[in-house]
Scaffold this motif. Structure first.
Motif, PDB file in Angstrom:
ATOM      1  N   GLU A  15       0.871  -1.306   0.086  1.00 17.49           N
ATOM      2  CA  GLU A  15       0.142  -0.183  -0.028  1.00 17.49           C
ATOM      3  C   GLU A  15       0.725   1.285   0.054  1.00 17.49           C
ATOM      4  OE1 GLU A  15      -2.647  -0.303   3.155  1.00 17.49           O
ATOM      5  OE2 GLU A  15      -3.924  -1.892   2.043  1.00 17.49           O
ATOM      6  N   ASN A  16       2.119   1.114   0.461  1.00 14.23           N
ATOM      7  CA  ASN A  16       2.951   2.501   0.168  1.00 14.23           C
ATOM      8  C   ASN A  16       2.952   2.946  -1.181  1.00 14.23           C
ATOM      9  OD1 ASN A  16       3.543   3.009   3.173  1.00 14.23           O
ATOM     10  ND2 ASN A  16       5.159   1.111   2.952  1.00 14.23           N
ATOM     11  N   TYR A  17       3.248   1.980  -1.931  1.00 20.65           N
ATOM     12  CA  TYR A  17       3.399   2.189  -3.459  1.00 20.65           C
ATOM     13  C   TYR A  17       2.270   3.029  -3.756  1.00 20.65           C
ATOM     14  CZ  TYR A  17       7.194  -0.970  -3.196  1.00 20.65           C
ATOM     15  OH  TYR A  17       8.450  -1.614  -2.887  1.00 20.65           O
ATOM     16  N   LEU A  18       0.983   2.616  -3.349  1.00 22.29           N
ATOM     17  CA  LEU A  18      -0.157   3.293  -3.961  1.00 22.29           C
ATOM     18  C   LEU A  18      -0.474   4.622  -3.290  1.00 22.29           C
ATOM     19  CD1 LEU A  18      -2.739   0.232  -3.116  1.00 22.29           C
ATOM     20  CD2 LEU A  18      -1.256   0.530  -5.238  1.00 22.29           C
ATOM     21  N   GLU A  19       0.134   4.918  -2.190  1.00 27.47           N
ATOM     22  CA  GLU A  19      -0.081   6.004  -1.367  1.00 27.47           C
ATOM     23  C   GLU A  19       0.868   7.060  -2.213  1.00 27.47           C
ATOM     24  OE1 GLU A  19       1.398   6.495   2.671  1.00 27.47           O
ATOM     25  OE2 GLU A  19      -0.635   7.426   2.996  1.00 27.47           O
ATOM     26  N   GLU A  20       2.083   6.496  -2.301  1.00 24.74           N
ATOM     27  CA  GLU A  20       3.362   7.053  -2.970  1.00 24.74           C
ATOM     28  C   GLU A  20       2.705   7.674  -4.371  1.00 24.74           C
ATOM     29  OE1 GLU A  20       7.889   6.280  -4.278  1.00 24.74           O
ATOM     30  OE2 GLU A  20       6.182   4.849  -4.916  1.00 24.74           O
ATOM     31  N   ALA A  21       1.952   6.780  -5.048  1.00 27.44           N
ATOM     32  CA  ALA A  21       1.678   7.284  -6.518  1.00 27.44           C
ATOM     33  C   ALA A  21       0.564   8.164  -6.363  1.00 27.44           C
ATOM     34  CB  ALA A  21       0.847   6.011  -7.127  1.00 27.44           C
ATOM     35  N   ALA A  22      -0.190   8.158  -5.267  1.00 27.70           N
ATOM     36  CA  ALA A  22      -1.379   9.078  -5.260  1.00 27.70           C
ATOM     37  C   ALA A  22      -0.756  10.585  -4.921  1.00 27.70           C
ATOM     38  CB  ALA A  22      -2.396   8.789  -4.133  1.00 27.70           C
ATOM     39  N   ARG A  23       0.302  10.532  -3.873  1.00 27.31           N
ATOM     40  CA  ARG A  23       0.709  11.822  -3.418  1.00 27.31           C
ATOM     41  C   ARG A  23       1.627  12.340  -4.509  1.00 27.31           C
ATOM     42  NH1 ARG A  23       0.373  12.772   2.033  1.00 27.31           N
ATOM     43  NH2 ARG A  23      -0.662  11.240   3.113  1.00 27.31           N
ATOM     44  N   PHE A  24       2.343  11.304  -5.337  1.00 33.65           N
ATOM     45  CA  PHE A  24       3.420  11.897  -6.242  1.00 33.65           C
ATOM     46  C   PHE A  24       2.638  12.629  -7.441  1.00 33.65           C
ATOM     47  CE2 PHE A  24       6.126  11.481  -9.839  1.00 33.65           C
ATOM     48  CZ  PHE A  24       7.288  11.736  -9.474  1.00 33.65           C
ATOM     49  N   GLY A  25       1.558  12.039  -7.530  1.00 38.20           N
ATOM     50  CA  GLY A  25       0.714  12.718  -9.090  1.00 38.20           C
ATOM     51  C   GLY A  25       0.411  14.184  -8.581  1.00 38.20           C
ATOM     52  N   ALA A  26      -0.143  14.180  -7.138  1.00 39.13           N
ATOM     53  CA  ALA A  26      -0.451  15.638  -6.911  1.00 39.13           C
ATOM     54  C   ALA A  26       0.727  16.614  -6.737  1.00 39.13           C
ATOM     55  CB  ALA A  26      -1.125  15.430  -5.484  1.00 39.13           C
ATOM     56  N   ARG A  27       1.675  16.009  -6.424  1.00 39.11           N
ATOM     57  CA  ARG A  27       3.086  16.997  -6.035  1.00 39.11           C
ATOM     58  C   ARG A  27       3.486  17.457  -7.361  1.00 39.11           C
ATOM     59  NH1 ARG A  27       5.493  13.362  -2.416  1.00 39.11           N
ATOM     60  NH2 ARG A  27       6.628  12.705  -4.100  1.00 39.11           N
ATOM     61  N   LYS A  28       3.493  16.516  -8.461  1.00 40.31           N
ATOM     62  CA  LYS A  28       4.277  16.935  -9.843  1.00 40.31           C
ATOM     63  C   LYS A  28       3.378  17.679 -10.523  1.00 40.31           C
ATOM     64  CE  LYS A  28       8.096  14.965  -9.274  1.00 40.31           C
ATOM     65  NZ  LYS A  28       9.518  15.779  -9.442  1.00 40.31           N
ATOM     66  N   LYS A  29       1.980  17.911 -10.106  1.00 35.23           N
ATOM     67  CA  LYS A  29       1.155  18.553 -11.145  1.00 35.23           C
ATOM     68  C   LYS A  29       1.795  19.905 -11.688  1.00 35.23           C
ATOM     69  CE  LYS A  29      -2.939  19.652  -9.476  1.00 35.23           C
ATOM     70  NZ  LYS A  29      -4.342  19.727  -8.840  1.00 35.23           N
ATOM     71  N   ARG A  30       2.246  20.575 -11.317  1.00 34.39           N
ATOM     72  CA  ARG A  30       2.601  21.771 -11.625  1.00 34.39           C
ATOM     73  C   ARG A  30       4.229  21.894 -11.892  1.00 34.39           C
ATOM     74  NH1 ARG A  30       0.013  25.814  -7.781  1.00 34.39           N
ATOM     75  NH2 ARG A  30       0.879  27.427  -9.300  1.00 34.39           N
ATOM     76  N   SER A  31       4.967  20.776 -11.724  1.00 32.51           N
ATOM     77  CA  SER A  31       6.270  20.932 -11.888  1.00 32.51           C
ATOM     78  C   SER A  31       6.761  21.200 -13.302  1.00 32.51           C
ATOM     79  CB  SER A  31       6.902  19.743 -11.288  1.00 32.51           C
ATOM     80  OG  SER A  31       6.742  18.731 -11.850  1.00 32.51           O
ATOM     81  N   LEU A  32       7.974  21.865 -13.450  1.00 33.30           N
ATOM     82  CA  LEU A  32       8.432  21.474 -14.527  1.00 33.30           C
ATOM     83  C   LEU A  32       9.312  20.285 -14.809  1.00 33.30           C
ATOM     84  CD1 LEU A  32      10.305  25.158 -15.103  1.00 33.30           C
ATOM     85  CD2 LEU A  32       8.551  24.177 -16.351  1.00 33.30           C
ATOM     86  N   ARG A  33       9.810  20.433 -16.223  1.00 30.56           N
ATOM     87  CA  ARG A  33      10.250  19.069 -16.748  1.00 30.56           C
ATOM     88  C   ARG A  33      11.618  18.934 -15.705  1.00 30.56           C
ATOM     89  NH1 ARG A  33       8.879  19.911 -22.053  1.00 30.56           N
ATOM     90  NH2 ARG A  33      10.811  21.286 -22.639  1.00 30.56           N
ATOM     91  N   PRO A  34      12.108  17.681 -15.374  1.00 26.82           N
ATOM     92  CA  PRO A  34      13.097  17.689 -14.459  1.00 26.82           C
ATOM     93  C   PRO A  34      14.344  18.158 -14.945  1.00 26.82           C
ATOM     94  CG  PRO A  34      11.945  15.580 -14.528  1.00 26.82           C
ATOM     95  CD  PRO A  34      11.256  16.539 -15.508  1.00 26.82           C
ATOM     96  N   ALA A  35      14.484  18.011 -16.233  1.00 27.70           N
ATOM     97  CA  ALA A  35      15.847  18.589 -16.773  1.00 27.70           C
ATOM     98  C   ALA A  35      16.073  20.008 -16.581  1.00 27.70           C
ATOM     99  CB  ALA A  35      15.837  18.057 -18.284  1.00 27.70           C
TER     100      ALA A  35
END
Lengths: 386, 186
Positions: A15-35
């Motif tokens: 379940e940690n992976y599921l939680e990670e995916a859910a949170r990660f998606g939210a965090r990255k929503k407005r970020s620029l490309r990593p490079a």
């Protein structure tokens, strides 16, 4: 069906992976490309060494500034009041050997940035005091401003880039830079600190992660100064950006409102011509023109080959670490000439365009008859240029 | 209301628990159901069954992470429904494509040689996921656990669809190799 069995087995994963995916998606929503963030981080690190107060402009920002001009809604430098950060919640996660860090103190030293409707750049310096006996790693992960939305998975934030410097007294000076698409709407931010140490048996096994939700008291009421960078200043920062990527050996000195950029390795005839061109554009900029080479890199920065999706996958197959968003993993890029000769270059940016094609940006420091080149060869894959 | 408070409501048999759980995790579970089931009515029923199952399960179960726990219930209910309808392979565009993609991960040999228990397979998947970089792991979970469309995976990762596709392609190949290395045939 075999794939159904696999699909069903996925239903039982940690379940940690599921939680990670859910949170990660939210965090990255407005970020620029990593490079781009990584490149920007490199600039922050480089600039910080020589300048107490810096303003950082990315190539893209510079373009925006040039296009919009003064007082027409472009990027404005903004300065924020110094404030103290306070820990208002602890939402630590515990993955594997990670343990929660409950005692890291965080103090906001300074914060400044640029803001426009399209993009905000915020630069913060923090002092972090992790538990005794621990050592902060160079990167602090998962930092970002965020705002709480009505539903659980609606929180959004921007990805951040960090540099940590050991002060030698148990504290670390941490520089964070955020590039946010759009305006920053929140006065809260979340940090996940990562470090190594010997504070517990779990830590002794590996690393610790501690997530802090911290709040900057008050609101982000930016003070917009009556100030706009001039074109030469933009170019200076733009040069610093490219120089900061390590493409050329360089020495950078930047003052907040104007710039001096000195870059070593003047032995480049091709850019010498561009140097004169650039000098005509920005005669007032304090640049040691005799030393200048890399500022013209953008003139040599080919917009690059556009690959099909099939080619993209083929290239990525060849790479160990490339994910289509950075140039990590691409070690070889060459111009190929009709007589079979090749000329080595360097990839500086790999991304995908709006149509989903891979776009490679590359530099050839002193291209030989660039117009005559008939193909680009990346990791052995030949892409015709004509 | 935090998760512990909601769980306590379940334990005290307060119907507020369902309201609170559906209020907080309704959109998350609804998204999973929406990805897996074609029919809006099926989705609604699965979602209702999710809260009912949670009601019947808590107590005695005390979930460590309520959101993922409820999401798992939703997903399992959806898969059961698709199987009952004999429609797992045609349950909807997204899940069908996701299944086709997953089939590429399965090492060769059309005849099942060694049937692997689902639990063991899950353990292997856990180990595989643990070894991935975070972005790859997240994209894989979004795509093949939640059956999110690639466009949504890309949006959540903050990248283009092409990059998301490429990342998934590479991860599937890694999984194929990993399963092969583990001697797995299904």
């Amino acid at each position: 069906m075999k794939e159904e069995k696999l699909f069903a087995a996925l239903g039982g994963i940690d379940e940690n992976y599921l939680e990670e995916a859910a949170r990660f998606g939210a965090r990255k929503k407005r970020s620029l490309r990593p490079a781009r963030v990584l490149i920007a981080a490199a600039v922050v690190a480089a600039l910080t060494v020589t300048a107490g107060a810096v303003y950082v402009i990315t190539h893209q920002n510079t373009k925006a500034l040039m296009e919009t001009g003064p007082n027409s809604g472009g990027m404005y430098p903004v300065e924020l009041d110094e404030r103290s950060l306070s820990v208002i919640d602890d939402t630590s996660q515990d993955f594997g050997t990670s343990v929660t860090d409950n005692s890291t103190a965080v103090t906001l030293d300074s914060v400044m940035g640029f803001q426009s409707e399209e993009m905000s750049v915020v630069y913060l310096t923090l002092t972090v005091a992790p538990p005794a006996g621990t050592e902060l790693t160079a990167d602090i992960q998962d930092c970002g401003f965020w705002e709480q939305q009505p539903d659980f998975f609606g929180a959004s934030s921007a990805g951040g880039s960090t540099t940590a410097i050991d002060n030698g007294d148990g504290t670390y000076s941490v520089m964070l830079m955020y590039i946010v698409m759009g305006e920053i709407e929140s006065n809260r931010m979340q940090l996940t600190l990562r470090g190594f140490g010997n504070v517990s048996k779990e830590v002794a096994q590996g690393l610790f992660d501690g997530t802090r939700e911290i709040e900057v008291p008050g609101t982000w009421s930016f003070t917009i100064e009556d100030f706009q960078l001039t074109e030469p200043e933009m170019l200076a920062f733009d040069a610093a950006l490219f120089a900061g990527t390590g493409i050329q050996p360089c020495k950078i000195t930047v003052s907040p409102f104007g710039g001096t950029v000195t870059i070593a390795d003047p032995s480049n005839d091709v850019v010498a011509a561009h140097r004169e061109e650039l000098k005509a554009i920005c005669p007032d900029l304090e640049i040691d023109w005799n030393q200048m080479t890399a500022v013209q890199l953008n003139l040599l920065l080919a917009e690059g080959a556009v690959f099909t999706e099939e080619q993209t996958e083929a290239i990525c197959e060849l790479l160990d670490n490339g994910t289509g968003s950075s140039f990590g993993g691409i070690n070889s890029i060459q111009l190929q000439y009709p007589d079979g000769s090749t000329y080595e270059g360097q990839v500086v940016h790999l991304s995908t365009d709006e149509d989903g094609n891979m776009v490679v940006r590359y530099i050839f420091a002193a291209p030989q008859d660039l117009d005559q080149a008939e193909a680009l060869v990346i990791e052995g894959i030949q892409v015709p240029l004509k | 209301m935090n998760d512990n408070e909601i769980i306590e409501l379940f334990f005290s048999r307060s119907e507020q628990a369902i309201l609170a759980a559906s209020g907080k995790y309704g959109s998350y579970c609804g998204r999973i159901a929406g990805n897996l089931l074609h029919s809006p009515q099926d989705r609604e029923e699965c979602l209702s069954d999710t809260w009912l199952t949670a009601w019947n399960t808590i107590p005695p179960t005390r979930p460590e992470k309520l959101g993922p726990f409820l999401g798992k219930i939703t997903r399992n209910l959806c898969l059961t429904r698709l199987r009952d309808q004999g429609a797992l392979k045609r349950g909807g565009g997204t899940v069908q494509v996701a299944l086709e993609e997953l089939s590429q991960c399965i090492p060769g040999g059309s005849d099942p040689q060694a049937a692997v228990e689902q639990r063991e397979l899950t353990r292997i998947l856990d180990r595989f996921l643990a070894g991935l970089k975070q972005e790859a792991r997240v994209s894989f979970v979004l795509r093949y656990y939640q059956a999110e469309p690639v466009a949504e995976v890309a949006r959540r990762l903050g990248c283009t669809e092409s990059k998301a596709k490429t990342m998934l392609f590479r991860t599937r190949k890694q999984l194929h190799d990993y399963l092969e290395q583990e001697g797995i045939t299904l």
